[in-house]
Scaffold this motif. Structure first.
Motif, PDB file in Angstrom:
ATOM      1  N   ALA A 175       0.820  -1.215   0.000  1.00 16.19           N
ATOM      2  CA  ALA A 175       0.000   0.000   0.000  1.00 16.19           C
ATOM      3  C   ALA A 175       0.853   1.264   0.000  1.00 16.19           C
ATOM      4  CB  ALA A 175      -0.924  -0.016   1.214  1.00 16.19           C
ATOM      5  N   THR A 176       1.932   1.263   0.766  1.00 12.46           N
ATOM      6  CA  THR A 176       2.770   2.467   0.880  1.00 12.46           C
ATOM      7  C   THR A 176       3.531   2.759  -0.413  1.00 12.46           C
ATOM      8  OG1 THR A 176       4.463   1.060   1.888  1.00 12.46           O
ATOM      9  CG2 THR A 176       3.016   2.299   3.375  1.00 12.46           C
ATOM     10  N   ALA A 177       3.616   1.763  -1.309  1.00 16.88           N
ATOM     11  CA  ALA A 177       4.333   1.961  -2.573  1.00 16.88           C
ATOM     12  C   ALA A 177       3.416   2.441  -3.686  1.00 16.88           C
ATOM     13  CB  ALA A 177       5.026   0.666  -2.997  1.00 16.88           C
ATOM     14  N   ALA A 178       2.129   2.464  -3.442  1.00 17.79           N
ATOM     15  CA  ALA A 178       1.167   2.855  -4.475  1.00 17.79           C
ATOM     16  C   ALA A 178       1.082   4.380  -4.552  1.00 17.79           C
ATOM     17  CB  ALA A 178      -0.204   2.276  -4.158  1.00 17.79           C
ATOM     18  N   THR A 179       1.244   4.900  -5.747  1.00 17.18           N
ATOM     19  CA  THR A 179       1.194   6.352  -5.936  1.00 17.18           C
ATOM     20  C   THR A 179       0.234   6.687  -7.070  1.00 17.18           C
ATOM     21  OG1 THR A 179       3.076   6.251  -7.458  1.00 17.18           O
ATOM     22  CG2 THR A 179       3.564   6.676  -5.130  1.00 17.18           C
ATOM     23  N   ASP A 180      -0.107   7.958  -7.154  1.00  9.48           N
ATOM     24  CA  ASP A 180      -0.956   8.468  -8.240  1.00  9.48           C
ATOM     25  C   ASP A 180      -2.274   7.722  -8.357  1.00  9.48           C
ATOM     26  OD1 ASP A 180       1.016  10.330  -8.967  1.00  9.48           O
ATOM     27  OD2 ASP A 180       2.038   8.836 -10.208  1.00  9.48           O
ATOM     28  N   LEU A 181      -2.886   7.440  -7.224  1.00 11.87           N
ATOM     29  CA  LEU A 181      -4.187   6.779  -7.239  1.00 11.87           C
ATOM     30  C   LEU A 181      -5.298   7.824  -7.253  1.00 11.87           C
ATOM     31  CD1 LEU A 181      -3.560   3.933  -4.616  1.00 11.87           C
ATOM     32  CD2 LEU A 181      -3.555   3.746  -7.111  1.00 11.87           C
ATOM     33  N   ASP A 182      -6.324   7.561  -8.051  1.00 14.68           N
ATOM     34  CA  ASP A 182      -7.470   8.468  -8.135  1.00 14.68           C
ATOM     35  C   ASP A 182      -8.588   8.065  -7.186  1.00 14.68           C
ATOM     36  OD1 ASP A 182      -6.437  10.115 -10.294  1.00 14.68           O
ATOM     37  OD2 ASP A 182      -6.731   8.347 -11.560  1.00 14.68           O
ATOM     38  N   GLY A 183      -8.397   6.981  -6.477  1.00 12.44           N
ATOM     39  CA  GLY A 183      -9.370   6.509  -5.502  1.00 12.44           C
ATOM     40  C   GLY A 183      -8.886   5.204  -4.906  1.00 12.44           C
ATOM     41  N   VAL A 184      -9.239   4.973  -3.653  1.00 13.34           N
ATOM     42  CA  VAL A 184      -8.851   3.737  -2.959  1.00 13.34           C
ATOM     43  C   VAL A 184     -10.079   3.149  -2.286  1.00 13.34           C
ATOM     44  CG1 VAL A 184      -7.587   2.817  -0.979  1.00 13.34           C
ATOM     45  CG2 VAL A 184      -6.426   4.306  -2.598  1.00 13.34           C
ATOM     46  N   LEU A 222      -3.817   9.298   2.963  1.00 10.88           N
ATOM     47  CA  LEU A 222      -4.461   9.439   1.651  1.00 10.88           C
ATOM     48  C   LEU A 222      -5.485  10.565   1.666  1.00 10.88           C
ATOM     49  CD1 LEU A 222      -5.103   5.699   0.658  1.00 10.88           C
ATOM     50  CD2 LEU A 222      -3.405   7.237  -0.343  1.00 10.88           C
ATOM     51  N   ALA A 223      -6.284  10.612   2.727  1.00 11.13           N
ATOM     52  CA  ALA A 223      -7.309  11.653   2.826  1.00 11.13           C
ATOM     53  C   ALA A 223      -6.679  13.041   2.857  1.00 11.13           C
ATOM     54  CB  ALA A 223      -8.166  11.422   4.068  1.00 11.13           C
ATOM     55  N   ALA A 224      -5.541  13.153   3.536  1.00 13.87           N
ATOM     56  CA  ALA A 224      -4.851  14.442   3.612  1.00 13.87           C
ATOM     57  C   ALA A 224      -4.376  14.892   2.241  1.00 13.87           C
ATOM     58  CB  ALA A 224      -3.668  14.343   4.572  1.00 13.87           C
ATOM     59  N   LYS A 225      -4.142  13.928   1.341  1.00 18.76           N
ATOM     60  CA  LYS A 225      -3.725  14.240  -0.029  1.00 18.76           C
ATOM     61  C   LYS A 225      -4.912  14.451  -0.967  1.00 18.76           C
ATOM     62  CE  LYS A 225       0.474  11.449   0.488  1.00 18.76           C
ATOM     63  NZ  LYS A 225       1.192  10.214   0.049  1.00 18.76           N
ATOM     64  N   ASN A 255     -16.384  12.882  -1.778  1.00 14.72           N
ATOM     65  CA  ASN A 255     -15.205  12.038  -2.006  1.00 14.72           C
ATOM     66  C   ASN A 255     -15.163  10.810  -1.097  1.00 14.72           C
ATOM     67  OD1 ASN A 255     -14.805  13.551   0.277  1.00 14.72           O
ATOM     68  ND2 ASN A 255     -12.689  14.119  -0.178  1.00 14.72           N
ATOM     69  N   ARG A 256     -16.336  10.360  -0.695  1.00 16.78           N
ATOM     70  CA  ARG A 256     -16.452   9.108   0.063  1.00 16.78           C
ATOM     71  C   ARG A 256     -17.562   8.262  -0.565  1.00 16.78           C
ATOM     72  NH1 ARG A 256     -12.605  11.207   1.679  1.00 16.78           N
ATOM     73  NH2 ARG A 256     -12.029  11.805   3.810  1.00 16.78           N
ATOM     74  N   CYS A 257     -17.355   6.966  -0.555  1.00 11.47           N
ATOM     75  CA  CYS A 257     -18.425   6.068  -0.970  1.00 11.47           C
ATOM     76  C   CYS A 257     -18.321   4.791  -0.143  1.00 11.47           C
ATOM     77  CB  CYS A 257     -18.358   5.753  -2.466  1.00 11.47           C
ATOM     78  SG  CYS A 257     -16.912   4.816  -2.988  1.00 11.47           S
ATOM     79  N   SER A 258     -19.427   4.115  -0.006  1.00 11.09           N
ATOM     80  CA  SER A 258     -19.449   2.872   0.778  1.00 11.09           C
ATOM     81  C   SER A 258     -20.635   2.046   0.308  1.00 11.09           C
ATOM     82  CB  SER A 258     -19.557   3.169   2.280  1.00 11.09           C
ATOM     83  OG  SER A 258     -20.647   4.031   2.565  1.00 11.09           O
ATOM     84  N   CYS A 259     -20.528   0.737   0.532  1.00 11.72           N
ATOM     85  CA  CYS A 259     -21.618  -0.134   0.138  1.00 11.72           C
ATOM     86  C   CYS A 259     -21.727  -1.294   1.107  1.00 11.72           C
ATOM     87  CB  CYS A 259     -21.420  -0.655  -1.295  1.00 11.72           C
ATOM     88  SG  CYS A 259     -19.966  -1.672  -1.524  1.00 11.72           S
ATOM     89  N   SER A 260     -22.848  -1.984   1.023  1.00  7.51           N
ATOM     90  CA  SER A 260     -23.061  -3.131   1.899  1.00  7.51           C
ATOM     91  C   SER A 260     -22.363  -4.352   1.298  1.00  7.51           C
ATOM     92  CB  SER A 260     -24.565  -3.375   2.065  1.00  7.51           C
ATOM     93  OG  SER A 260     -25.168  -3.589   0.801  1.00  7.51           O
TER      94      SER A 260
END
Length: 343
Positions: A82-91, A114-117, A171-176
């Motif tokens: 996870a710490t090596a992943a960069t330039d993500l548009d969503g996690v 991530l949220a701070a970014k 900028n948040r989403c969630s599902c069951s």
């Protein structure tokens, strides 16, 4: 497709603009659910196929970059730590079952970074629990698998948690759980570069009837039983809405404008049990959910499920499930075989 939300969610889930693919990361937490992961990833793959270009790229992540086992025992080799992943548009956090009570701090800190970014974040199944632990759902609408809703609200009572299939709030989403991620991904594809046309085509490929975000999670025994008789559905709904203070059979029949004898015959003919037995089953299932998914004291659960005393509750519970409530609670933190022997 459902209408776009008025909170301008599209600008958070449409990537960097232009022809650049939208790049999503999927964090696989130990004991993650395979169906949740597959339901989230496959619509993106199909969106690329329908559009005949790469709308989405996606990578699998674990915190240490090591293989991780799903709740089904299947081992998955991630693409990156996870710490090596960069330039993500969503996690998206693909949540486990059950939710771990310890060892979550590395995930929580990573999500905060991530949220701070400004990276948009999502939770699949129980994934929203980790977002809540990081304080990243404060002020947002959210949802979670219905079995874990009480546990989430017990720990974070100020959260706005719905029983909808999914929630997309800025900028948040969630599902069951189950295949609800499919619904959420259809929505996000509609918000992104693919648009509604691609989202609808993906749904057709999956032979899927599109449902909107306002669709409720199906949690009741009446859904499981497939009850189709309108009066039977009405009776079960009344039972589900009156668990803490159960209705008498006479009161139930009166609400339905039935006689007690008609009510009895309806249940025997359709479900091969009495309404009293079915009502008890609903209350016991609710008690089991609270015992296994929350930390509420057993005494509170006894009252919440409409039992007159602990002795009465314990006897009914043991008869129904073959284990005492106390042993059921201990089984969540001790060896299952040992707890079963103690029951």
């Amino acid at each position: 497709m459902s209408k776009l939300l008025p909170d301008n969610s599209a600008r958070y889930w449409s990537g960097r603009g232009g022809d650049a693919p939208i790049r999503f990361g999927f964090l696989l937490v130990p004991d993650f659910t395979l169906i949740g992961f597959g339901s989230a990833v496959d619509p993106l793959r199909l969106a690329n196929m329908v559009a005949r270009r790469t709308l989405y790229q996606f990578v699998t992540l674990t915190m240490d970059g090591q293989p991780v086992r799903s709740s089904a025992g299947i081992c998955v080799q991630p693409d990156l730590a996870a710490t090596a992943a960069t330039d993500l548009d969503g996690v998206f956090v693909i949540g486990p079952n059950p939710i771990p009570t310890s060892g979550n701090e590395p995930i929580i800190q990573w999500l905060r970074n991530l949220a701070a970014k400004g990276v948009p974040l999502g939770g699949v199944d129980t994934g929203s629990y980790f977002l809540a632990c990081a304080g990243l759902l404060d002020g947002y609408r959210s949802t979670i698998h219905w079995e874990d809703m009480d546990a989430l609200l017990d720990r974070f009572p100020r959260l706005v948690v719905s029983n909808k299939l999914y929630e997309v709030d800025r900028n948040r989403c969630s599902c069951s759980g189950g295949i609800a991620p499919v619904e959420m991904m259809f929505h996000l594809i509609g918000l992104g570069g693919g648009g509604r046309k691609v989202a609808s085509s993906v749904a057709e490929l999956l032979i899927y009837e599109l449902r909107g975000p306002d669709e409720r999670q199906k949690t009741s025994l009446r859904d499981v039983s497939g009850a189709s008789h309108p009066k039977l559905v009405e009776a079960i709904k009344l039972m589900e809405c009156n668990i803490e203070e159960p209705l008498s059979m006479e009161e139930l029949a009166e609400h339905m404008q039935f006689s007690a004898r008609q009510l009895e015959r309806l249940f025997r003919d359709t479900l091969s049990c009495t309404p009293r037995q079915y009502y008890l089953q609903i209350r016991l299932e609710r008690a089991r959910q609270l015992l296994t998914r929350t930390n509420r004291p057993i005494a509170d659960i006894v009252m919440a499920c409409g039992f007159v005393s602990f002795a009465h509750f314990s006897h009914r519970y043991h008869t129904g499930f073959g284990i005492s409530p106390s042993a059921e609670r201990r089984r969540q933190t001790t060896d299952p075989e040992k707890a079963a022997k103690e029951s």
